[in-house]
Design an enzyme around this catalytic site. Structure first.
Site, PDB file in Angstrom:
ATOM      1  N   TYR A  22     -10.629  -2.740   3.428  1.00 46.15           N
ATOM      2  CA  TYR A  22     -10.690  -3.269   2.007  1.00 46.15           C
ATOM      3  C   TYR A  22     -11.322  -4.849   2.281  1.00 46.15           C
ATOM      4  O   TYR A  22     -12.147  -5.329   1.510  1.00 46.15           O
ATOM      5  CB  TYR A  22      -9.394  -3.440   1.376  1.00 46.15           C
ATOM      6  CG  TYR A  22      -9.272  -4.319   0.239  1.00 46.15           C
ATOM      7  CD1 TYR A  22      -9.682  -4.134  -1.000  1.00 46.15           C
ATOM      8  CD2 TYR A  22      -8.291  -5.511   0.313  1.00 46.15           C
ATOM      9  CE1 TYR A  22      -9.728  -4.743  -2.022  1.00 46.15           C
ATOM     10  CE2 TYR A  22      -8.253  -6.389  -0.680  1.00 46.15           C
ATOM     11  CZ  TYR A  22      -8.815  -5.907  -1.867  1.00 46.15           C
ATOM     12  OH  TYR A  22      -8.889  -6.766  -2.912  1.00 46.15           O
ATOM     13  N   GLU A  44      -4.278  -5.198 -10.191  1.00 46.34           N
ATOM     14  CA  GLU A  44      -3.340  -6.438 -10.012  1.00 46.34           C
ATOM     15  C   GLU A  44      -2.225  -6.445 -10.737  1.00 46.34           C
ATOM     16  O   GLU A  44      -1.181  -7.051 -10.617  1.00 46.34           O
ATOM     17  CB  GLU A  44      -4.315  -7.592 -10.435  1.00 46.34           C
ATOM     18  CG  GLU A  44      -5.639  -7.969  -9.570  1.00 46.34           C
ATOM     19  CD  GLU A  44      -5.021  -8.442  -8.081  1.00 46.34           C
ATOM     20  OE1 GLU A  44      -3.958  -8.569  -7.998  1.00 46.34           O
ATOM     21  OE2 GLU A  44      -5.923  -8.337  -7.221  1.00 46.34           O
ATOM     22  N   TRP A  52       0.126  -6.031  -1.850  1.00 46.63           N
ATOM     23  CA  TRP A  52      -1.125  -5.581  -2.213  1.00 46.63           C
ATOM     24  C   TRP A  52      -1.479  -4.172  -1.391  1.00 46.63           C
ATOM     25  O   TRP A  52      -1.872  -3.182  -2.153  1.00 46.63           O
ATOM     26  CB  TRP A  52      -2.134  -6.441  -2.023  1.00 46.63           C
ATOM     27  CG  TRP A  52      -3.499  -6.017  -2.535  1.00 46.63           C
ATOM     28  CD1 TRP A  52      -4.769  -5.892  -1.739  1.00 46.63           C
ATOM     29  CD2 TRP A  52      -3.773  -5.536  -3.710  1.00 46.63           C
ATOM     30  NE1 TRP A  52      -5.957  -5.376  -2.268  1.00 46.63           N
ATOM     31  CE2 TRP A  52      -5.355  -5.155  -3.610  1.00 46.63           C
ATOM     32  CE3 TRP A  52      -3.397  -5.622  -4.948  1.00 46.63           C
ATOM     33  CZ2 TRP A  52      -6.223  -4.838  -4.718  1.00 46.63           C
ATOM     34  CZ3 TRP A  52      -4.088  -4.941  -5.921  1.00 46.63           C
ATOM     35  CH2 TRP A  52      -5.597  -4.940  -5.882  1.00 46.63           C
TER      36      TRP A  52
END
Length: 201
Positions: A22, A44, A52
């Site tokens: 990522y 989000e 995350w």
């Protein structure tokens, strides 16, 4: 000078393969694609209050649950879809967050109609409508919010968006490359980011 670069990249990526991928291939690279921007809005919002990586590990589940982030199809989802997704193990089964994703899809489309695209809407909150490039050398220097994220999240709140406060908004801006917070010395800063920005502008 202290640095938080580890193995040539920002230290927050650690050693988790998914996180490293990522960081290397996605985070901080400017995207103009509204489908991807909507995906970030949903992810989000799902991440609020969580880490995350928790969301990243469920990303494919979210893509399945929210129809590959086709905003028009998501906007048409109903209460029956909410109930179905509450039993879908591929996502975080939080009723409020599922409902907010559908609700936000409808508002996302309203923004598209007003500004031509969500990408164009975001540019209005950036100085000179250009991505912000920071020059941090330490992770603890990277802010959680900025005046830009404050302004954008406040505007989105007025429009009715949910689960998108200033902290989530800044994370969105970082992820989508509207802000470059790759540390000085991170290999991503050299070439690939600049090339991506130049192609988009």
């Amino acid at each position: 000078m202290k640095t938080d670069i580890v193995n040539g990249r920002c230290g927050w990526a650690g050693t988790d393969e998914l996180y490293v991928k990522y960081h290397d291939e996605e985070w901080g690279r400017l995207t103009t694609d509204d489908t991807v921007l909507f995906e970030y809005i949903v992810l989000e919002g799902a991440q609020a209050g969580l880490s995350w990586i928790t969301v990243l590990r469920r990303r494919e589940g979210y893509r399945e649950a929210f129809l590959q982030f086709d905003v028009e199809r998501v906007a048409r989802m109903t209460d029956d879809d909410v109930e179905r997704l509450m039993h879908f193990e591929g996502i975080i089964r939080n009723r409020q967050k599922i409902r907010s994703a559908i609700h936000n899809a409808r508002l996302f489309m309203e923004v598209q109609r007003e500004f031509g695209s969500f990408y164009e809407y975001v540019l209005n909150f950036l100085p000179d409508r250009k991505p912000i490039v920071h020059h941090f050398t330490e992770l603890n220097r990277i802010p959680a919010t900025t005046p830009e994220s404050d302004a954008m999240s406040a505007d989105m709140k007025k429009r009715g968006f949910r689960f998108f406060g200033s902290t989530c908004c800044y994370a969105f801006l970082q992820a989508a490359g509207f802000v470059n917070d790759h540390l000085e010395g991170c290999f991503v800063r050299s070439g690939s980011y600049s090339d991506n920005v130049n192609k988009a502008l």
